[in-house]
Design an enzyme around this catalytic site. Sequence first.
Site, mmCIF file in Angstrom:
data_model
loop_
_atom_site.group_PDB
_atom_site.id
_atom_site.type_symbol
_atom_site.label_atom_id
_atom_site.label_comp_id
_atom_site.label_asym_id
_atom_site.label_seq_id
_atom_site.Cartn_x
_atom_site.Cartn_y
_atom_site.Cartn_z
ATOM 1 N N GLY A 1 3.069 -2.848 3.696
ATOM 2 C CA GLY A 1 3.972 -3.992 3.758
ATOM 3 C C GLY A 1 3.251 -5.288 4.024
ATOM 4 O O GLY A 1 2.037 -5.412 3.820
ATOM 5 N N ILE B 1 -4.108 -7.762 -0.566
ATOM 6 C CA ILE B 1 -3.347 -9.000 -0.706
ATOM 7 C C ILE B 1 -3.850 -10.045 0.283
ATOM 8 O O ILE B 1 -4.130 -11.183 -0.067
ATOM 9 C CB ILE B 1 -1.837 -8.750 -0.465
ATOM 10 C CG1 ILE B 1 -1.309 -7.665 -1.419
ATOM 11 C CG2 ILE B 1 -1.054 -10.056 -0.610
ATOM 12 C CD1 ILE B 1 -1.303 -8.049 -2.875
ATOM 13 N N SER C 1 11.073 -12.105 -5.661
ATOM 14 C CA SER C 1 12.262 -11.641 -6.374
ATOM 15 C C SER C 1 13.510 -12.310 -5.817
ATOM 16 O O SER C 1 13.536 -12.720 -4.651
ATOM 17 C CB SER C 1 12.373 -10.116 -6.230
ATOM 18 O OG SER C 1 13.679 -9.665 -6.499
ATOM 19 N N CYS D 1 0.826 -1.199 0.000
ATOM 20 C CA CYS D 1 0.000 0.000 0.000
ATOM 21 C C CYS D 1 0.863 1.253 0.000
ATOM 22 O O CYS D 1 2.083 1.203 -0.131
ATOM 23 C CB CYS D 1 -0.901 0.011 1.240
ATOM 24 S SG CYS D 1 -1.808 -1.524 1.499
ATOM 25 N N LEU E 1 -3.622 -1.815 -1.750
ATOM 26 C CA LEU E 1 -3.536 -2.906 -2.719
ATOM 27 C C LEU E 1 -3.841 -4.171 -1.933
ATOM 28 O O LEU E 1 -3.044 -4.604 -1.096
ATOM 29 C CB LEU E 1 -2.148 -2.985 -3.355
ATOM 30 C CG LEU E 1 -1.885 -4.162 -4.301
ATOM 31 C CD1 LEU E 1 -2.800 -4.083 -5.521
ATOM 32 C CD2 LEU E 1 -0.421 -4.190 -4.741
#
Length: 634
Positions: free
Chosen positions: A76, A53, A365, A2, A51
């Site tokens: 986070g 999640i 990643s 976010c 966002l």
Amino acid sequence: MCGISGIFNFSETAPISQEDLKSMNTAQSHRGPDAEGYFFGNGIALGHRRLSIIDVSGGGQPIVSEDKNAVIVFNGEIFNHSQIADELKAKGYHYQTHSDTETILHAWREWGVDCLHKLRGMFAFLIWDEKLKQLFVARDRLGIKPLHYALLNNGTVIFGSEIKVLKAHPDFDRALDYTAVEDYLTFGYVPDPKCIYRSVKKLPAGNYLLFQQGEGKAATLPKPVQYWDLPWDAPNHDGVDNAKLISQFRESVDIRLESEVPLGAFLSGGVDSSAVVAMMAGLQSSPVTTCSIGFDVPQYNESEFARIVSEKYKTSHHCEVVNHEDFELVDKMTELYDEPYADSSSLPTYKVCELARKHVTVALSGDGGDELFAGYRRYKLHLNEQKVRDAIPLWVRKHIFGFLGKYYPKLDWAPQILRAKTTFQSLSMSSSQAYLNSMSKLRKGERNALYKKQFKDTLHGYDSGEVFKSVLDGKVFEDKLKEAQYLDFKTWVTGDIHTKVDRASMAHGLEVRVPLFDHKFVEWAFRLPSNVNLKNGEGKYSFKKALEPFLPEDTLYRKKMGFSVPLAEWLRGPLKNKMLSLLSSDAVKAHNIFEHDVLMQKAQQHISGRYDHSASLWTIMMLCQFLVREAECK
């Protein structure tokens, strides 16, 4: 994942403009396209962009405690939130949601600032405690998530996930910090806690702030408090246990697989991203969704190696080939990063995030392997030079190599063995000074030759070497490889790597998780002896040996390519005119930083092909682009 924003005043009677906070929060709408939320109190206001999640349906923010005495906005993921929640529920805390955000809020109420030691993940958050009249501000241990703040002239403090959030406030001060320009031209980014704007600070990784309202407090910023550091003074492990390494690594991947939205991974074909995919494939029953980009220039294209790993683990693989002369993003870099930023790999990073978002909302990643296991070529060169520094007294090196470093020509056109100018310079310095010299985009002599006298006077003797001195203050490293790695974690990792990935991913509403930067894994791996990480000239030796049962030999041991673009060719060809225009712009000249004739001579030397000034010219060009944009905003 976010974006957060906030306005705080030391006086609870000070008015807070709701419109100002909403304007700030709107500036980061890309970070949270799913929802927005606000809290307004006495002398405090918090904003959030979401966002979704975890707890997609019920995890909206801000979250307010049941008794209305505490409220949080958070950016986070806390990967051990379920375990902490179980502990808190046993203590009598009641939950309104299933989100990790509420767990942080309850943890603050139970343990105060010590709650930070419980959290495992990436985070930046603001907690307002109405009962204590305190604002608690914190950033994760490794600086994966950003947090910026600024003290305005009227005593108000503003907060934001990105600098553009602060710039949206009508009273934001756009005056530049010229010592940050000196730092930027050295590092290619502005290291924490500075910002290109004089009024703005970045909360350092592993630090928190406590703001106290009332009690006649003066409007001055509190000092950050460090709650975590790398185990730089802890004894090394006796050796490396491959099974232990893989077990620790697998766990750091495993805890990052929780998601209520599609999840996948970046796959470049290099060691680290391939290792993450290998672990994911063993942890989930469905095929891993992998994403990679290739270039239409063979020496910059690793997509074939990504395909090999994809086939081995039967992933659902997506690859796009990027035109190496697609320069559309160059103009977007200043807008994306809000301050000068010179890592050209931000361009392909932006592209792979764009591709990934078409297929997933969360991507894992492989960042972190080179810093943690000594994979960069610069570490090998640094240790080779250190053998000479250890053998010859400093006063002798200063006289002999200092002379050679000053007068030996820059032979970019010559064979590698004859390009010794930087090596001679480094051999005349201490270990940390030499590492800074090798890392610099523009070395000290280059910067001083370009600076105007007015700019040197503005710096009042400041030199970017102060950044490393500050990081190493009170610390003595017998192991100079560990010293270089520690310096990278404190500067490069937060200022470059995490900044690059956060802005590129958030521009597309994509969350990126980094298992190799899990703080528990970092604490364990940082204590591996250097001779098992850099062995017989092979970087990341311990990590590669442990991964041999999982990855092909060519994936592990072929020459590292990196995630780069052909800068030297660009600046001699398709970007030549853009570069020359920026270097000569009135907006740049108005700041009196560079001797224009010297700067243009450097550009012409590069264009001629006899010299390779691409790293320094790109760095300067990105600064010039920022200054031009600033002039347009006035």
